[in-house]
Design a protein around this motif. Structure first.
Motif, mmCIF file in Angstrom:
data_model
loop_
_atom_site.group_PDB
_atom_site.id
_atom_site.type_symbol
_atom_site.label_atom_id
_atom_site.label_comp_id
_atom_site.label_asym_id
_atom_site.label_seq_id
_atom_site.Cartn_x
_atom_site.Cartn_y
_atom_site.Cartn_z
ATOM 1 N N ILE A 184 39.728 -23.797 -15.483
ATOM 2 C CA ILE A 184 38.857 -22.637 -15.699
ATOM 3 C C ILE A 184 39.613 -21.338 -15.418
ATOM 4 C CG2 ILE A 184 36.824 -21.409 -14.810
ATOM 5 C CD1 ILE A 184 35.540 -24.194 -14.386
ATOM 6 N N LYS A 185 40.425 -21.329 -14.363
ATOM 7 C CA LYS A 185 41.167 -20.113 -14.000
ATOM 8 C C LYS A 185 42.127 -19.680 -15.097
ATOM 9 C CE LYS A 185 40.891 -20.412 -8.970
ATOM 10 N NZ LYS A 185 41.639 -20.537 -7.699
ATOM 11 N N LYS A 186 42.614 -20.622 -15.876
ATOM 12 C CA LYS A 186 43.508 -20.287 -16.990
ATOM 13 C C LYS A 186 42.759 -19.599 -18.126
ATOM 14 C CE LYS A 186 46.434 -24.344 -16.115
ATOM 15 N NZ LYS A 186 46.884 -25.645 -16.672
ATOM 16 N N LEU A 187 41.444 -19.775 -18.160
ATOM 17 C CA LEU A 187 40.637 -19.291 -19.278
ATOM 18 C C LEU A 187 39.778 -18.082 -18.916
ATOM 19 C CD1 LEU A 187 39.425 -22.797 -20.510
ATOM 20 C CD2 LEU A 187 41.261 -21.429 -21.498
ATOM 21 N N THR A 188 39.831 -17.665 -17.655
ATOM 22 C CA THR A 188 38.984 -16.560 -17.209
ATOM 23 C C THR A 188 39.822 -15.460 -16.575
ATOM 24 O OG1 THR A 188 38.598 -17.657 -15.080
ATOM 25 C CG2 THR A 188 36.956 -18.017 -16.805
ATOM 26 N N GLY A 189 39.322 -14.237 -16.657
ATOM 27 C CA GLY A 189 39.934 -13.100 -15.988
ATOM 28 C C GLY A 189 38.907 -12.440 -15.091
ATOM 29 N N ILE A 190 39.365 -11.867 -13.986
ATOM 30 C CA ILE A 190 38.445 -11.289 -13.006
ATOM 31 C C ILE A 190 38.952 -9.923 -12.564
ATOM 32 C CG2 ILE A 190 37.373 -11.571 -10.738
ATOM 33 C CD1 ILE A 190 37.907 -14.625 -11.062
ATOM 34 N N VAL A 191 38.064 -8.929 -12.626
ATOM 35 C CA VAL A 191 38.342 -7.617 -12.032
ATOM 36 C C VAL A 191 37.318 -7.424 -10.922
ATOM 37 C CG1 VAL A 191 38.432 -5.134 -12.388
ATOM 38 C CG2 VAL A 191 39.287 -6.665 -14.153
ATOM 39 N N PRO A 192 37.746 -7.554 -9.651
ATOM 40 C CA PRO A 192 36.789 -7.447 -8.538
ATOM 41 C C PRO A 192 36.353 -6.006 -8.313
ATOM 42 C CG PRO A 192 39.012 -7.629 -7.689
ATOM 43 C CD PRO A 192 39.123 -7.747 -9.197
ATOM 44 N N ASP A 193 35.398 -5.836 -7.393
ATOM 45 C CA ASP A 193 34.922 -4.485 -7.088
ATOM 46 C C ASP A 193 35.792 -3.800 -6.035
ATOM 47 O OD1 ASP A 193 34.196 -6.030 -4.956
ATOM 48 O OD2 ASP A 193 32.172 -5.210 -4.758
ATOM 49 N N TYR A 194 36.893 -4.435 -5.650
ATOM 50 C CA TYR A 194 37.861 -3.795 -4.742
ATOM 51 C C TYR A 194 39.216 -3.769 -5.451
ATOM 52 C CZ TYR A 194 38.547 -8.796 -3.865
ATOM 53 O OH TYR A 194 38.731 -10.149 -4.028
ATOM 54 N N GLN A 195 40.015 -2.763 -5.154
ATOM 55 C CA GLN A 195 41.247 -2.532 -5.918
ATOM 56 C C GLN A 195 42.437 -3.136 -5.167
ATOM 57 O OE1 GLN A 195 41.402 1.623 -7.043
ATOM 58 N NE2 GLN A 195 39.885 1.284 -8.610
ATOM 59 N N ASN A 196 42.736 -4.401 -5.465
ATOM 60 C CA ASN A 196 43.750 -5.151 -4.720
ATOM 61 C C ASN A 196 45.081 -5.221 -5.460
ATOM 62 O OD1 ASN A 196 42.710 -6.765 -6.742
ATOM 63 N ND2 ASN A 196 42.715 -8.637 -5.527
ATOM 64 N N LEU A 197 45.666 -4.060 -5.712
ATOM 65 C CA LEU A 197 47.003 -3.985 -6.290
ATOM 66 C C LEU A 197 48.039 -3.852 -5.172
ATOM 67 C CD1 LEU A 197 46.107 -1.391 -9.044
ATOM 68 C CD2 LEU A 197 46.725 -3.777 -9.488
ATOM 69 N N TYR A 198 49.297 -4.152 -5.499
ATOM 70 C CA TYR A 198 50.374 -3.939 -4.552
ATOM 71 C C TYR A 198 50.810 -2.470 -4.658
ATOM 72 C CZ TYR A 198 50.514 -8.986 -4.027
ATOM 73 O OH TYR A 198 50.182 -10.297 -3.758
ATOM 74 N N ASP A 199 50.437 -1.691 -3.661
ATOM 75 C CA ASP A 199 50.551 -0.237 -3.746
ATOM 76 C C ASP A 199 51.981 0.270 -3.892
ATOM 77 O OD1 ASP A 199 47.891 0.334 -3.777
ATOM 78 O OD2 ASP A 199 47.720 0.746 -1.635
ATOM 79 N N ARG A 200 52.938 -0.405 -3.271
ATOM 80 C CA ARG A 200 54.316 0.096 -3.301
ATOM 81 C C ARG A 200 55.058 -0.310 -4.573
ATOM 82 N NH1 ARG A 200 56.644 -1.234 2.628
ATOM 83 N NH2 ARG A 200 55.392 -3.110 2.321
ATOM 84 N N LEU A 201 54.459 -1.207 -5.350
ATOM 85 C CA LEU A 201 55.032 -1.581 -6.633
ATOM 86 C C LEU A 201 54.493 -0.667 -7.728
ATOM 87 C CD1 LEU A 201 54.838 -5.490 -6.554
ATOM 88 C CD2 LEU A 201 56.727 -4.006 -5.850
ATOM 89 N N THR A 202 55.263 -0.505 -8.788
ATOM 90 C CA THR A 202 54.769 0.263 -9.936
ATOM 91 C C THR A 202 53.738 -0.554 -10.699
ATOM 92 O OG1 THR A 202 56.431 -0.597 -11.469
ATOM 93 C CG2 THR A 202 57.024 1.367 -10.176
ATOM 94 N N VAL A 203 53.072 0.113 -11.627
ATOM 95 C CA VAL A 203 52.106 -0.584 -12.478
ATOM 96 C C VAL A 203 52.791 -1.744 -13.201
ATOM 97 C CG1 VAL A 203 50.646 -0.367 -14.536
ATOM 98 C CG2 VAL A 203 50.657 1.453 -12.804
#
Length: 293
Positions: A76-95
């Motif tokens: 299922i995880k291979k077939l779904t995408g999730i954007v949570p309500d919290y912004q959990n990016l790696y801040d020190r890395l670029t986009v």
């Protein structure tokens, strides 16, 4: 018969003796934008966490694209995408570095990164560290990350919360583009106009149960209140009266007034999804006054 994108049957969640999700059932069709709405504390987040396999259900059945949760969760995880309500990016890395990292985890080819960056209008910002991005750009980066592996079902939790109008508009347009491409979008939002604009169908949850489900148009017809605001001149003074278009006695009263008065202005008001939401979640809806507009 082709399976639903999401099929939930008699889903429950208990924390101790407290039942926070109470035997809810609904199905999401493939290729539709499905809105999952409700006030804070209604049980929405708990329900979503069970659907995506983040927490176990106490009872009930969940299927995503015909696959059982949690038994077939890796597929299922291979077939779904999730954007949570919290912004959990790696801040020190670029986009771009964030996307490269997640692309490697999901066996996504590098050329897909360039495609997704263009789709979410982030190509010119790909070299910026995520800590330096505005909230709107961070949200687009999260959406880009969720789209890297081309999911068939995309979960978006409050994607336009606290965004400026321009950023919110871009994300709404992206949701419609995903729908046109055949992606199923499972959307939560507190913005009723957004839900009305984007969603094919909506489920409204309150106190652990689903209290209404249907298309925005049908829900407004079922629970909404259509009205007419009439401004007349009487004794050389303007008067404003409001009538329900759906109430026969008020319609007759309005007709009588129109026939016997000098009409200054008539303004009709269609039912709003906000009105439906307030009604089915237990709060009485009151039309806005002129001062509140």
């Amino acid at each position: 018969m082709e399976p639903f994108a999401i099929n939930v049957c008699e889903l429950k969640k208990l924390y101790g003796t407290q039942e926070v999700v109470k035997s809810i059932s609904f199905a999401v069709n493939k290729g539709e934008v499905f809105g999952f709405l409700g006030p804070n504390g209604a049980g929405k987040t708990t329900s979503i966490r069970m659907i995506i396999g983040e927490i176990p259900a106490s009872a009930g059945k969940i299927e995503v694209l015909g696959r059982a949760v949690p038994a077939e969760l890796p597929e299922i995880k291979k077939l779904t995408g999730i954007v949570p309500d919290y912004q959990n990016l790696y801040d020190r890395l670029t986009v771009r570095q964030n996307l490269e990292f997640f692309a490697a985890l999901n066996n996504v080819t590098p050329d897909q990164i360039d495609i997704v960056l263009e789709e979410v209008f982030l190509a010119e910002h790909q070299g910026k560290a995520c800590k330096d991005l505005s909230r709107g750009l961070r949200q687009r980066a999260l959406i880009a990350r969720g789209l890297l592996h081309r999911p068939e079902v995309f979960f978006l939790d409050e994607p336009t919360s606290a965004l400026d109008p321009h950023s919110a508009k871009l994300i709404r347009e992206l949701v419609l583009k995903l729908k046109c491409a055949g992606t199923t979008v499972f959307l939560t939002t507190h913005y009723m106009e957004e839900a009305d604009m984007l969603c094919d169908r909506i489920a409204i949850m309150n106190r652990g149960t689903i209290v209404a489900c249907g298309s925005p148009e049908n829900l407004k017809k079922q629970f909404g209140r259509r009205s007419a605001r009439v401004e007349i001149l009487r004794d050389n003074k303007p008067e404003t009266h409001e009538f329900s278009i759906d109430d026969p006695s008020q319609k007759a009263e309005m007709a009588s007034m129109l026939n016997s008065s000098t009409i200054l202005r008539i303004h009709t008001q269609e039912a709003k999804l906000e009105e439906v939401f307030m009604h089915v979640t237990g709060d009485e809806w009151k039309p806005e006054s002129e001062d509140a507009r």
